[in-house]
Design a protein around this motif. Structure first.
Motif, PDB file in Angstrom:
ATOM      1  N   GLY A 185       0.793  -1.307   0.192  1.00 35.49           N
ATOM      2  CA  GLY A 185       0.095   0.020  -0.087  1.00 35.49           C
ATOM      3  C   GLY A 185       0.909   1.150   0.000  1.00 35.49           C
ATOM      4  N   ALA A 186       0.129   2.294  -0.209  1.00 40.14           N
ATOM      5  CA  ALA A 186       0.893   3.850  -0.201  1.00 40.14           C
ATOM      6  C   ALA A 186       1.289   3.967   1.266  1.00 40.14           C
ATOM      7  CB  ALA A 186      -0.143   4.542  -0.499  1.00 40.14           C
ATOM      8  N   ASP A 187       0.914   3.464   2.351  1.00 42.13           N
ATOM      9  CA  ASP A 187       1.228   3.401   3.456  1.00 42.13           C
ATOM     10  C   ASP A 187       2.413   2.677   3.957  1.00 42.13           C
ATOM     11  OD1 ASP A 187       0.125   0.820   3.405  1.00 42.13           O
ATOM     12  OD2 ASP A 187      -1.578   1.652   4.806  1.00 42.13           O
ATOM     13  N   ASP A 229      -7.146   5.879   0.270  1.00 41.64           N
ATOM     14  CA  ASP A 229      -7.862   5.854   1.595  1.00 41.64           C
ATOM     15  C   ASP A 229      -8.284   4.527   2.184  1.00 41.64           C
ATOM     16  OD1 ASP A 229      -9.581   5.979  -0.632  1.00 41.64           O
ATOM     17  OD2 ASP A 229     -11.349   7.229   0.644  1.00 41.64           O
ATOM     18  N   LYS A 230      -8.455   3.551   1.422  1.00 42.73           N
ATOM     19  CA  LYS A 230      -8.758   2.377   1.644  1.00 42.73           C
ATOM     20  C   LYS A 230      -8.037   0.999   0.948  1.00 42.73           C
ATOM     21  CE  LYS A 230     -12.607   2.857  -1.307  1.00 42.73           C
ATOM     22  NZ  LYS A 230     -14.172   3.354  -1.207  1.00 42.73           N
ATOM     23  N   VAL A 231      -8.513  -0.172   1.624  1.00 40.02           N
ATOM     24  CA  VAL A 231      -7.845  -1.267   0.713  1.00 40.02           C
ATOM     25  C   VAL A 231      -9.043  -2.252   0.356  1.00 40.02           C
ATOM     26  CG1 VAL A 231      -6.099  -3.223   0.677  1.00 40.02           C
ATOM     27  CG2 VAL A 231      -5.671  -0.912   1.829  1.00 40.02           C
ATOM     28  N   LEU A 274     -16.483  -8.702  -1.686  1.00 37.47           N
ATOM     29  CA  LEU A 274     -15.530  -7.585  -1.716  1.00 37.47           C
ATOM     30  C   LEU A 274     -15.434  -7.161  -0.415  1.00 37.47           C
ATOM     31  CD1 LEU A 274     -13.484  -6.183  -3.566  1.00 37.47           C
ATOM     32  CD2 LEU A 274     -15.304  -4.668  -3.905  1.00 37.47           C
ATOM     33  N   TYR A 275     -14.121  -7.170   0.247  1.00 33.61           N
ATOM     34  CA  TYR A 275     -14.130  -6.579   1.845  1.00 33.61           C
ATOM     35  C   TYR A 275     -13.401  -5.380   1.670  1.00 33.61           C
ATOM     36  CZ  TYR A 275     -15.327 -11.313   2.925  1.00 33.61           C
ATOM     37  OH  TYR A 275     -15.996 -12.635   3.211  1.00 33.61           O
ATOM     38  N   GLU A 276     -13.823  -4.127   2.347  1.00 36.34           N
ATOM     39  CA  GLU A 276     -13.182  -2.951   2.325  1.00 36.34           C
ATOM     40  C   GLU A 276     -12.509  -2.614   3.752  1.00 36.34           C
ATOM     41  OE1 GLU A 276     -14.638   1.535   2.456  1.00 36.34           O
ATOM     42  OE2 GLU A 276     -15.698   0.368   0.934  1.00 36.34           O
ATOM     43  N   TYR A 277     -11.411  -2.286   3.658  1.00 36.64           N
ATOM     44  CA  TYR A 277     -10.777  -1.877   4.986  1.00 36.64           C
ATOM     45  C   TYR A 277     -10.445  -0.307   4.740  1.00 36.64           C
ATOM     46  CZ  TYR A 277      -6.936  -1.180   8.353  1.00 36.64           C
ATOM     47  OH  TYR A 277      -6.058  -0.577   9.434  1.00 36.64           O
ATOM     48  N   SER A 278     -11.090   0.410   5.616  1.00 37.65           N
ATOM     49  CA  SER A 278     -10.729   1.908   5.602  1.00 37.65           C
ATOM     50  C   SER A 278      -9.811   2.404   6.518  1.00 37.65           C
ATOM     51  CB  SER A 278     -12.083   2.606   5.838  1.00 37.65           C
ATOM     52  OG  SER A 278     -12.891   2.357   4.548  1.00 37.65           O
ATOM     53  N   ARG A 279      -8.809   2.984   6.299  1.00 37.53           N
ATOM     54  CA  ARG A 279      -7.716   3.412   7.207  1.00 37.53           C
ATOM     55  C   ARG A 279      -8.202   4.449   7.965  1.00 37.53           C
ATOM     56  NH1 ARG A 279      -4.172   1.580   2.774  1.00 37.53           N
ATOM     57  NH2 ARG A 279      -4.564   3.303   1.738  1.00 37.53           N
TER      58      ARG A 279
END
Length: 150
Positions: A84-86, A135-137, A145-150
């Protein structure tokens, strides 16, 4: 005149093709990286250029000189990996997904995101694709589809 022009054009094209260099390709075997023999997904870190592979034994990192291995929490095969960008290393596999990151103490550890899923049959899901966004993965299985928002 036309045959001469045609010959000059052909020679020009051939000389340009011959002048290009092929990229260096290096083949690694399981004996080289000392892990399982099946790799499912590859990604590269944008800043360091390190290579990451989702492997039947977990995730492998290659820094250009040495291999490092990180198993998933219960020893599941890793099916996908993404940076990720992070700068976190995201991975997914059978009934598990999450990321590796350096803690405040300097230890590199896995942070499971699987426990956040409230589906009874999640333990039977297999994550096959990861898409890091700013802003998410997104983690994709065959059905969800699972969304992880940081």
């Amino acid at each position: 005149m036309k045959p001469l022009l045609l010959m000059v054009l052909c020679w020009s094209c051939v000389s340009r093709i011959a002048a290009q260099e092929a990229p260096f390709i290096r083949h690694f075997t399981p004996e080289d990286y000392h892990f399982q023999n099946q790799n499912w997904s590859l990604t590269q870190s944008p800043d360091q250029g390190w290579l990451y592979a989702a492997n039947n034994g977990g995730v492998m990192e290659f820094d250009g000189a040495a291999w490092t291995h990180w198993p998933l929490p219960d020893g599941q095969p890793a099916r996908c990996v993404a940076v990720g960008a992070d700068r976190r290393i995201y991975a997914g596999g059978f009934g598990a997904f999450g990321y590796w990151a350096t803690s405040d103490e300097g230890a590199f550890r896995f942070h499971s995101l699987s426990h956040k899923v409230a589906l009874a049959l999640f333990h039977q899901e297999e994550i096959w694709h990861i898409l890091p966004l700013p802003d998410k993965v997104l983690f994709q299985s065959f059905s969800t589809l699972y969304e992880y928002s940081r």
